[in-house]
Motif scaffolding. Structure first.
Motif, PDB file in Angstrom:
ATOM      1  N   GLY A 115      -3.221   5.988   3.610  1.00 58.22           N
ATOM      2  CA  GLY A 115      -3.790   7.030   2.778  1.00 58.22           C
ATOM      3  C   GLY A 115      -2.739   7.766   1.974  1.00 58.22           C
ATOM      4  N   ASP A 116      -3.146   8.316   0.827  1.00 59.09           N
ATOM      5  CA  ASP A 116      -2.296   9.142  -0.021  1.00 59.09           C
ATOM      6  C   ASP A 116      -3.102  10.373  -0.416  1.00 59.09           C
ATOM      7  OD1 ASP A 116      -0.829  10.375  -2.029  1.00 59.09           O
ATOM      8  OD2 ASP A 116      -0.202   8.513  -2.985  1.00 59.09           O
ATOM      9  N   ALA A 117      -2.779  11.508   0.207  1.00 57.56           N
ATOM     10  CA  ALA A 117      -3.555  12.727  -0.009  1.00 57.56           C
ATOM     11  C   ALA A 117      -3.208  13.426  -1.310  1.00 57.56           C
ATOM     12  CB  ALA A 117      -3.342  13.682   1.164  1.00 57.56           C
ATOM     13  N   ALA A 118      -2.097  13.049  -1.948  1.00 57.47           N
ATOM     14  CA  ALA A 118      -1.649  13.748  -3.157  1.00 57.47           C
ATOM     15  C   ALA A 118      -1.960  12.987  -4.438  1.00 57.47           C
ATOM     16  CB  ALA A 118      -0.141  14.002  -3.070  1.00 57.47           C
ATOM     17  N   ARG A 119      -2.523  11.808  -4.327  1.00 60.29           N
ATOM     18  CA  ARG A 119      -2.743  10.967  -5.500  1.00 60.29           C
ATOM     19  C   ARG A 119      -3.750  11.592  -6.472  1.00 60.29           C
ATOM     20  NH1 ARG A 119      -0.567   7.137  -8.832  1.00 60.29           N
ATOM     21  NH2 ARG A 119      -2.248   6.480 -10.219  1.00 60.29           N
ATOM     22  N   PRO A 120      -3.392  11.726  -7.774  1.00 63.08           N
ATOM     23  CA  PRO A 120      -4.353  12.190  -8.782  1.00 63.08           C
ATOM     24  C   PRO A 120      -5.119  11.015  -9.383  1.00 63.08           C
ATOM     25  CG  PRO A 120      -2.189  12.017  -9.776  1.00 63.08           C
ATOM     26  CD  PRO A 120      -2.031  11.569  -8.332  1.00 63.08           C
ATOM     27  N   PHE A 121      -6.146  11.326 -10.162  1.00 65.58           N
ATOM     28  CA  PHE A 121      -6.853  10.301 -10.932  1.00 65.58           C
ATOM     29  C   PHE A 121      -5.986   9.890 -12.120  1.00 65.58           C
ATOM     30  CE2 PHE A 121     -10.847  12.743  -9.612  1.00 65.58           C
ATOM     31  CZ  PHE A 121     -11.167  11.860  -8.593  1.00 65.58           C
ATOM     32  N   ASP A 122      -5.647   8.600 -12.252  1.00 67.94           N
ATOM     33  CA  ASP A 122      -5.002   8.140 -13.479  1.00 67.94           C
ATOM     34  C   ASP A 122      -6.077   7.825 -14.519  1.00 67.94           C
ATOM     35  OD1 ASP A 122      -5.747   5.214 -13.308  1.00 67.94           O
ATOM     36  OD2 ASP A 122      -4.565   5.349 -11.479  1.00 67.94           O
ATOM     37  N   HIS A 123      -5.627   7.580 -15.761  1.00 68.81           N
ATOM     38  CA  HIS A 123      -6.621   7.447 -16.834  1.00 68.81           C
ATOM     39  C   HIS A 123      -7.465   6.183 -16.693  1.00 68.81           C
ATOM     40  CE1 HIS A 123      -3.638   4.818 -18.920  1.00 68.81           C
ATOM     41  NE2 HIS A 123      -4.690   4.336 -19.568  1.00 68.81           N
ATOM     42  N   GLY A 124      -6.981   5.182 -15.951  1.00 64.83           N
ATOM     43  CA  GLY A 124      -7.807   4.010 -15.698  1.00 64.83           C
ATOM     44  C   GLY A 124      -9.017   4.327 -14.847  1.00 64.83           C
ATOM     45  N   ALA A 125      -8.955   5.445 -14.123  1.00 66.66           N
ATOM     46  CA  ALA A 125     -10.101   5.896 -13.330  1.00 66.66           C
ATOM     47  C   ALA A 125     -10.916   6.946 -14.085  1.00 66.66           C
ATOM     48  CB  ALA A 125      -9.629   6.450 -11.988  1.00 66.66           C
ATOM     49  N   TRP A 126     -10.253   8.034 -14.517  1.00 64.88           N
ATOM     50  CA  TRP A 126     -11.054   9.153 -15.031  1.00 64.88           C
ATOM     51  C   TRP A 126     -11.629   8.923 -16.423  1.00 64.88           C
ATOM     52  CZ3 TRP A 126      -9.654  11.891 -19.397  1.00 64.88           C
ATOM     53  CH2 TRP A 126      -8.302  11.951 -19.762  1.00 64.88           C
ATOM     54  N   VAL A 127     -10.960   8.119 -17.263  1.00 63.57           N
ATOM     55  CA  VAL A 127     -11.505   7.916 -18.613  1.00 63.57           C
ATOM     56  C   VAL A 127     -12.867   7.206 -18.563  1.00 63.57           C
ATOM     57  CG1 VAL A 127     -11.173   6.705 -20.797  1.00 63.57           C
ATOM     58  CG2 VAL A 127      -9.329   8.117 -19.860  1.00 63.57           C
ATOM     59  N   PRO A 128     -13.009   6.042 -17.905  1.00 66.26           N
ATOM     60  CA  PRO A 128     -14.344   5.443 -17.860  1.00 66.26           C
ATOM     61  C   PRO A 128     -15.342   6.268 -17.052  1.00 66.26           C
ATOM     62  CG  PRO A 128     -12.831   4.196 -16.479  1.00 66.26           C
ATOM     63  CD  PRO A 128     -11.997   5.167 -17.267  1.00 66.26           C
ATOM     64  N   LEU A 129     -14.864   6.968 -16.011  1.00 68.68           N
ATOM     65  CA  LEU A 129     -15.789   7.778 -15.208  1.00 68.68           C
ATOM     66  C   LEU A 129     -16.324   8.968 -15.991  1.00 68.68           C
ATOM     67  CD1 LEU A 129     -14.014   7.675 -11.738  1.00 68.68           C
ATOM     68  CD2 LEU A 129     -16.258   6.718 -12.293  1.00 68.68           C
TER      69      LEU A 129
END
Length: 273
Positions: A115-129
């Motif tokens: 697990g990685d508790a500090a990971r943010p959304f990169d644009h490959g995730a948040w742009v299409p979402l």
């Protein structure tokens, strides 16, 4: 408990989206509205939608990691774009509980995921979402793409999570149907012929259910190396395919091409009834 509480959730399709350039966040073309319409339909069909598990090529690590934080930040992991793009936020919650389920399934499949508790959304995730669920009201868990993995290994990661689809979870591979950025500034606006030939070869292989051809696309698909000088942006398709399994129908949401060389193909991998 009411009778409705015992009604099983419909099996959620898996989804592949081409996330395009970061400008796709504001220049939606026809693909953005198509994703929005499909997302609205999915929420109506699955009112108990628990979350999204997404893989993006913009999080690559040596061993598999899973986002576990409760409120991931929106990371503007790009440069040189209009200032308005850096003001955008996608405040969807994370889901530590779903992340633990993902970790458990991967570990049960022999994947040493962490697990990685500090990971943010990169644009490959948040742009299409942003287009898929613009209200940012569906929890999101991101899974890293392991460095050095090939189609079969990424397919296996998706397959390990296949059971989540019967539990109200949407599994998404976010990449690009074609991704040769060296041709981005060519100036030609009409779709490049090789882009169409490669994209339609993939569509035809999906229609045939020819998983062997897809897994070996590098040697079998026309213009594969021109469409993808490196594999990273194509590999998330196998995450979606693994989650979908063999019994699938590819329902195309978009066949748009942007900037002549960037195929924005998106499709839902729906169970065959």
């Amino acid at each position: 408990m009411t009778a409705a509480a015992h009604t099983p959730l419909p099996t959620v399709p898996a989804l592949f989206v081409s996330h395009g350039a970061p400008l796709f966040a504001v220049d939606a073309g026809t693909t953005g509205p198509a994703l929005t319409q499909w997302g609205q339909g999915l929420k109506a069909q699955v009112p108990g939608l628990r979350g999204v598990v997404v893989m993006s090529p913009h999080w690559m690590v040596r061993s598999v990691q899973v986002m576990t934080g409760p409120q991931p930040a929106t990371w503007h992991d790009f440069g040189g774009f209009p200032p308005a793009l850096y003001e955008l936020q996608y405040p969807a919650p994370g889901s530590p509980a779903l992340a633990q389920e993902v970790l458990g399934l991967l570990q049960a499949a022999g994947v040493a995921a962490q697990g990685d508790a500090a990971r943010p959304f990169d644009h490959g995730a948040w742009v299409p979402l942003m287009h898929l669920f613009p209200e940012a009201d569906v929890p999101v868990v991101q899974v890293a793409l392991p460095v050095g993995a090939g189609p079969a290994e990424v397919y296996a990661l998706g397959a390990a999570l296949r059971s989540l689809r019967a539990q109200g979870v949407l599994v998404v591979g976010s990449g690009s149907m074609t991704h040769n950025l060296a041709e981005f500034f060519g100036g030609e606006r009409a779709p490049a012929p090789y882009v169409l030939e490669f994209s339609r070869w993939i569509e035809d292989a999906l229609a045939r259910g020819d998983m062997a051809a897809l897994l070996n696309y590098r040697s079998q698909a026309p213009h594969a190396h021109r469409a993808h000088p490196t594999e990273d942006h194509f590999l998330p398709i196998f995450f979606a395919l693994g989650a979908a399994g063999d019994d699938l129908h590819a329902n195309y949401l978009s066949r748009e091409v942007m900037y002549s060389m960037l195929s924005m193909d998106a499709f839902a991998l729906e169970p065959v009834h």
